[in-house]
Design a protein around this motif. Sequence first.
Motif, PDB file in Angstrom:
ATOM      1  N   ILE A 131      24.544  32.432  -6.238  1.00 38.31           N
ATOM      2  CA  ILE A 131      24.163  33.805  -5.883  1.00 38.31           C
ATOM      3  C   ILE A 131      24.206  33.963  -4.366  1.00 38.31           C
ATOM      4  O   ILE A 131      23.895  33.035  -3.619  1.00 38.31           O
ATOM      5  CB  ILE A 131      22.763  34.147  -6.448  1.00 38.31           C
ATOM      6  CG1 ILE A 131      22.530  35.653  -6.436  1.00 38.31           C
ATOM      7  CG2 ILE A 131      21.657  33.409  -5.706  1.00 38.31           C
ATOM      8  CD1 ILE A 131      21.465  36.097  -7.393  1.00 38.31           C
ATOM      9  N   GLN A 132      24.662  35.129  -3.942  1.00 38.98           N
ATOM     10  CA  GLN A 132      24.846  35.375  -2.513  1.00 38.98           C
ATOM     11  C   GLN A 132      23.769  36.310  -1.977  1.00 38.98           C
ATOM     12  O   GLN A 132      23.144  37.072  -2.735  1.00 38.98           O
ATOM     13  CB  GLN A 132      26.217  36.007  -2.249  1.00 38.98           C
ATOM     14  CG  GLN A 132      27.394  35.163  -2.648  1.00 38.98           C
ATOM     15  CD  GLN A 132      28.697  35.886  -2.364  1.00 38.98           C
ATOM     16  OE1 GLN A 132      28.754  36.839  -1.573  1.00 38.98           O
ATOM     17  NE2 GLN A 132      29.772  35.437  -3.004  1.00 38.98           N
ATOM     18  N   VAL A 133      23.598  36.257  -0.654  1.00 37.52           N
ATOM     19  CA  VAL A 133      22.743  37.250   0.006  1.00 37.52           C
ATOM     20  C   VAL A 133      23.321  38.637  -0.236  1.00 37.52           C
ATOM     21  O   VAL A 133      24.527  38.857  -0.093  1.00 37.52           O
ATOM     22  CB  VAL A 133      22.667  36.959   1.519  1.00 37.52           C
ATOM     23  CG1 VAL A 133      21.974  38.107   2.241  1.00 37.52           C
ATOM     24  CG2 VAL A 133      21.937  35.657   1.775  1.00 37.52           C
ATOM     25  N   GLY A 134      22.495  39.573  -0.646  1.00 41.34           N
ATOM     26  CA  GLY A 134      22.951  40.931  -0.927  1.00 41.34           C
ATOM     27  C   GLY A 134      23.206  41.207  -2.391  1.00 41.34           C
ATOM     28  O   GLY A 134      23.324  42.368  -2.792  1.00 41.34           O
ATOM     29  N   ASP A 135      23.296  40.145  -3.225  1.00 43.26           N
ATOM     30  CA  ASP A 135      23.494  40.364  -4.665  1.00 43.26           C
ATOM     31  C   ASP A 135      22.269  41.057  -5.263  1.00 43.26           C
ATOM     32  O   ASP A 135      21.130  40.789  -4.882  1.00 43.26           O
ATOM     33  CB  ASP A 135      23.733  39.037  -5.382  1.00 43.26           C
ATOM     34  CG  ASP A 135      25.153  38.531  -5.204  1.00 43.26           C
ATOM     35  OD1 ASP A 135      25.990  39.304  -4.696  1.00 43.26           O
ATOM     36  OD2 ASP A 135      25.420  37.378  -5.574  1.00 43.26           O
ATOM     37  N   ILE A 136      22.526  41.938  -6.232  1.00 46.40           N
ATOM     38  CA  ILE A 136      21.444  42.687  -6.884  1.00 46.40           C
ATOM     39  C   ILE A 136      20.841  41.838  -7.999  1.00 46.40           C
ATOM     40  O   ILE A 136      21.545  41.342  -8.884  1.00 46.40           O
ATOM     41  CB  ILE A 136      21.974  44.024  -7.433  1.00 46.40           C
ATOM     42  CG1 ILE A 136      22.398  44.930  -6.269  1.00 46.40           C
ATOM     43  CG2 ILE A 136      20.919  44.723  -8.282  1.00 46.40           C
ATOM     44  CD1 ILE A 136      23.077  46.210  -6.692  1.00 46.40           C
ATOM     45  N   GLY A 159      22.627  30.551  -2.480  1.00 45.93           N
ATOM     46  CA  GLY A 159      22.389  29.282  -3.165  1.00 45.93           C
ATOM     47  C   GLY A 159      22.535  29.409  -4.659  1.00 45.93           C
ATOM     48  O   GLY A 159      23.298  30.247  -5.157  1.00 45.93           O
ATOM     49  N   VAL A 160      21.781  28.584  -5.405  1.00 44.76           N
ATOM     50  CA  VAL A 160      21.828  28.560  -6.864  1.00 44.76           C
ATOM     51  C   VAL A 160      20.553  29.184  -7.402  1.00 44.76           C
ATOM     52  O   VAL A 160      19.440  28.874  -6.936  1.00 44.76           O
ATOM     53  CB  VAL A 160      21.980  27.118  -7.391  1.00 44.76           C
ATOM     54  CG1 VAL A 160      21.958  27.104  -8.916  1.00 44.76           C
ATOM     55  CG2 VAL A 160      23.267  26.502  -6.873  1.00 44.76           C
ATOM     56  N   LEU A 161      20.701  30.062  -8.386  1.00 50.04           N
ATOM     57  CA  LEU A 161      19.550  30.732  -8.988  1.00 50.04           C
ATOM     58  C   LEU A 161      18.865  29.745  -9.938  1.00 50.04           C
ATOM     59  O   LEU A 161      19.426  29.378 -10.976  1.00 50.04           O
ATOM     60  CB  LEU A 161      20.015  31.983  -9.744  1.00 50.04           C
ATOM     61  CG  LEU A 161      18.954  32.980 -10.186  1.00 50.04           C
ATOM     62  CD1 LEU A 161      18.230  33.577  -8.983  1.00 50.04           C
ATOM     63  CD2 LEU A 161      19.580  34.099 -11.017  1.00 50.04           C
ATOM     64  N   VAL A 162      17.680  29.281  -9.576  1.00 52.71           N
ATOM     65  CA  VAL A 162      16.973  28.309 -10.422  1.00 52.71           C
ATOM     66  C   VAL A 162      15.900  28.973 -11.282  1.00 52.71           C
ATOM     67  O   VAL A 162      15.439  28.385 -12.265  1.00 52.71           O
ATOM     68  CB  VAL A 162      16.342  27.182  -9.570  1.00 52.71           C
ATOM     69  CG1 VAL A 162      17.422  26.342  -8.929  1.00 52.71           C
ATOM     70  CG2 VAL A 162      15.386  27.743  -8.526  1.00 52.71           C
ATOM     71  N   LYS A 163      15.495  30.175 -10.920  1.00 46.66           N
ATOM     72  CA  LYS A 163      14.601  30.957 -11.775  1.00 46.66           C
ATOM     73  C   LYS A 163      15.154  32.362 -11.834  1.00 46.66           C
ATOM     74  O   LYS A 163      15.165  33.088 -10.832  1.00 46.66           O
ATOM     75  CB  LYS A 163      13.174  30.976 -11.211  1.00 46.66           C
ATOM     76  CG  LYS A 163      12.214  31.846 -12.032  1.00 46.66           C
ATOM     77  CD  LYS A 163      10.846  31.984 -11.360  1.00 46.66           C
ATOM     78  CE  LYS A 163       9.976  32.971 -12.131  1.00 46.66           C
ATOM     79  NZ  LYS A 163       8.683  33.216 -11.466  1.00 46.66           N
ATOM     80  N   ALA A 164      15.674  32.744 -12.995  1.00 43.60           N
ATOM     81  CA  ALA A 164      16.297  34.058 -13.145  1.00 43.60           C
ATOM     82  C   ALA A 164      15.226  35.134 -13.270  1.00 43.60           C
ATOM     83  O   ALA A 164      14.139  34.889 -13.806  1.00 43.60           O
ATOM     84  CB  ALA A 164      17.201  34.075 -14.369  1.00 43.60           C
ATOM     85  N   PRO A 165      15.523  36.336 -12.761  1.00 43.99           N
ATOM     86  CA  PRO A 165      14.548  37.429 -12.887  1.00 43.99           C
ATOM     87  C   PRO A 165      14.389  37.859 -14.339  1.00 43.99           C
ATOM     88  O   PRO A 165      15.357  37.843 -15.112  1.00 43.99           O
ATOM     89  CB  PRO A 165      15.165  38.548 -12.035  1.00 43.99           C
ATOM     90  CG  PRO A 165      16.628  38.236 -11.971  1.00 43.99           C
ATOM     91  CD  PRO A 165      16.738  36.750 -12.039  1.00 43.99           C
ATOM     92  N   ARG A 180      17.713  28.054  -4.967  1.00 42.44           N
ATOM     93  CA  ARG A 180      17.744  26.764  -4.287  1.00 42.44           C
ATOM     94  C   ARG A 180      18.907  26.746  -3.311  1.00 42.44           C
ATOM     95  O   ARG A 180      20.059  26.956  -3.688  1.00 42.44           O
ATOM     96  CB  ARG A 180      17.889  25.618  -5.287  1.00 42.44           C
ATOM     97  CG  ARG A 180      17.780  24.232  -4.608  1.00 42.44           C
ATOM     98  CD  ARG A 180      17.867  23.078  -5.564  1.00 42.44           C
ATOM     99  NE  ARG A 180      19.203  22.954  -6.119  1.00 42.44           N
ATOM    100  CZ  ARG A 180      19.493  23.063  -7.416  1.00 42.44           C
ATOM    101  NH1 ARG A 180      18.519  23.309  -8.277  1.00 42.44           N
ATOM    102  NH2 ARG A 180      20.724  22.949  -7.848  1.00 42.44           N
ATOM    103  N   SER A 181      18.581  26.527  -2.046  1.00 45.84           N
ATOM    104  CA  SER A 181      19.602  26.400  -1.002  1.00 45.84           C
ATOM    105  C   SER A 181      19.447  25.015  -0.392  1.00 45.84           C
ATOM    106  O   SER A 181      18.462  24.753   0.306  1.00 45.84           O
ATOM    107  CB  SER A 181      19.427  27.480   0.060  1.00 45.84           C
ATOM    108  OG  SER A 181      20.374  27.323   1.094  1.00 45.84           O
ATOM    109  N   GLY A 182      20.388  24.119  -0.686  1.00 42.89           N
ATOM    110  CA  GLY A 182      20.207  22.730  -0.290  1.00 42.89           C
ATOM    111  C   GLY A 182      19.068  22.129  -1.088  1.00 42.89           C
ATOM    112  O   GLY A 182      19.068  22.141  -2.310  1.00 42.89           O
ATOM    113  N   LYS A 183      18.073  21.600  -0.384  1.00 42.02           N
ATOM    114  CA  LYS A 183      16.907  21.053  -1.072  1.00 42.02           C
ATOM    115  C   LYS A 183      15.737  22.026  -1.105  1.00 42.02           C
ATOM    116  O   LYS A 183      14.698  21.740  -1.712  1.00 42.02           O
ATOM    117  CB  LYS A 183      16.469  19.752  -0.372  1.00 42.02           C
ATOM    118  CG  LYS A 183      17.491  18.633  -0.472  1.00 42.02           C
ATOM    119  CD  LYS A 183      16.976  17.376   0.199  1.00 42.02           C
ATOM    120  CE  LYS A 183      17.992  16.244   0.081  1.00 42.02           C
ATOM    121  NZ  LYS A 183      17.519  15.003   0.743  1.00 42.02           N
TER     122      LYS A 183
END
Length: 594
Positions: A131-136, A159-165, A180-183
Motif C-alpha cells: 500500500i502506498q502513501v495516498g491510497d484510500i 509498506g505492507v498492510l498488516v491490519k486491514a480496515p 508495516r514499513s521495514g520493521k
Amino acid sequence: MGAGKIVKVSGPLIVAEGMGEAKMFEVARVSDKELIGEIIELHGDEAYIQVYEDTAGLGPGEKVETTGQSLSIELGPGLLKSIYDGIQRPLNQIYDKVGHYITRGINIPGLDRERKYDFVPHPDRKEGEEIQVGDILGEVQETELLVHKIMVPPTLQSGVLVKAPRAGSYTVEDVIAEIRSGKEIQPVKMYHRWPVRTPRPIVKKLIPTRPLVTGQRVIDMFFPITQGGTATVPGPFGAGKTVVQHQLAKWSDANIILYVGCGERGNEMTDVLQEFPELIDPATGRPLMERTVLIANTSNMPVAAREASVYTGITIAEYFRDMGYAVAVLADSTSRWAEAMREMSGRLEEMPGEEGYPAYLPSRIAEFYERAGRAVCLGSEGREGTLSVIGAVSPPGGDLSDPVVQATLKVVKVFWALEDQLAFERHFPAIGWLTSYSLYHDNLDDYFRNEIAEDWNRYRTLTMGLLQKEAELKELVRLVGVDSLSSQDRIVMETTKHVREDFLHQSAFDPDDAYTRLPKQYRMLQCIIELHQECLRALEKNVPLRKLLELPVRGSISRMRLIGEDRLQEFDNIREEIKKQVAAGAEENRAVEV
C-alpha cells in the motif's frame, strides 16, 4: 523540548532567552497561561516569538517552553461545517465553553474526539498487500453532500498492510489499520497532523482545462477562472469585494469551499456566519454549509493569527484536493494578512521595503498562490484534484499601485478589477470590463467550444470589442453630444447598454438572476449580438434609426435574465422575434419609399 524566559514584550512579539535548542517555526507555549506562539527568528540563544493570543499582562521573567513541533493542524472527519479561528480552534465549542470572547490559553482540539463516524472500508484493501502513501483505505459519509475519503497520510511510509480496515463506528483517535514499513508497524488513524507552512506533496501538476463555473456572467463569459486557477479581486472600500467573495462561495461549482475571513471587520464575518447555514446549494438542494469550512480571524482578533489563518485555510484545502475533489479557497482579504506581516516585521526591526512592507512580501504571496493548481494526487489510483485560490485585496484608497496588489498581479492569472463608480451606480458585480483580464482563455477554449457552443469565443470577442468601442464613443459624446454620432454608432451605444444592464448586471436577490448556467449565458449574449447585427443590416437598407431604437423586442431582451433555466426555448422565440420585427421595419420602409 527546551525552556527559556521572557526578556521583552512588544505587542504580539515576545523575546525569550535561554532558547539555544529552539528551531525556526517551532511552536512555543508562553507563560503559565500557555499562550500559543511560533518562533519566527533566532539570534544566539534568543528566540523571537509571534504569539497568536493577547499578550496583555505578560512581563519579563515568565517562562517559555518549546513543544518540538511546527505549527500544525488536524486533518480528518469533522472539518466540514466547522468554524475555526486562525489556528484551527473551533469557535462554536469555545463559545459553548467560555462565551462570546476567546479566553487566553484555551486549547480545544480542531476535531471532535468524542464523535463517532461510520467507516466503510475500501473493498480492495486486503491484509498482506502493498500500500502506498495516498491510497484510500475507506470512507466516511461526513455530510449529505460529501464523502470524506480516509487516505494513508503523507506523514507515514508506504509498506505492507498488516491490519486491514474493517467497517465500524470509530472516533478519529481509533486505529483503523496498520502498515508495516521495514520493521516498523505504523498505526493509521482517521486523522493526522500537518504543518501549515509546508505544501502537501503531490505527484505532479497539470494544466487546468475546466472552468470554475461561478454563475456570475461577467466572470464566466469574459474573465473566467479555471478549476485550479488563481484570481485576485482588488478594489477600494465599498466596491463589493466581500459581495463578490460571498457570491463565489455560494454559487461556484467547487465541491468544497474554504472561506478565510482574514482580518476583515467583525460585522462582515457575522453576515457570513449567519447567512451561510441558511443557504441552499443550488446543485443539490442541501445546506451550503455541508460543503464549507469557515475560518474567521476578524480585525479585533490577535494580529499574528491573521498570518497563520491563510496557511490554515489552504492546508485544509490541499487535504480535500488530495481526495480528488475540486476545492476553492476564498481569502478575504490578503491585504490584512500583508499588514500583519508588516506589523511583525516592524517589531522585529527589519529593514522595511516599499510602503513599510517587509522585503519578503512578494515571495510570501507567491508561495501562497503557488499552492493552487490541478494536480495528480499521491496514491496508486492516480486521482486528480484541483485547488483554486481567489484572494481579495484592499489597497488604500483603491490605489492599484499598492505593493500588495502589484505583488499579487505578478503571480495570479485572473484580475477582476472592482470599480467604486460601478458600485455607486448600483451595478453589481462591480467588475470593470475594460481593466479586468483573464489569462485562461486559451486553456478553456476547447471546453467552451465542445461543451457549450462552437462560437462561444466569437460572441465573447465581439462583445468585448463593442464595449471598448462604447468607451471611445462616450468620450466623443461628452465633447459634442449624442446627436453627433452616426447611426451605426448609435446602434453600438444601444447594444452595449443592453450588455451592461441586461447581461453584466446581476441581482443577488432574484432566484433566476443570482446564478446563471453557461448555456443560458451563451443564449443571452447571442440574442443581444443578433439584435445588434440585424439592426446594422437594416441600416444598410435605409431603415430609420428611430424605428430600430424603438423595437418592442428590446423589452423582451431587458427581461431575459429572469427566464428560468428550464425555459431556454424562450431565447429561440426572442431571436425569431428580432428577425420578424427588424424585417417588418425594413418592409414598411420599402413601402414608404415606393
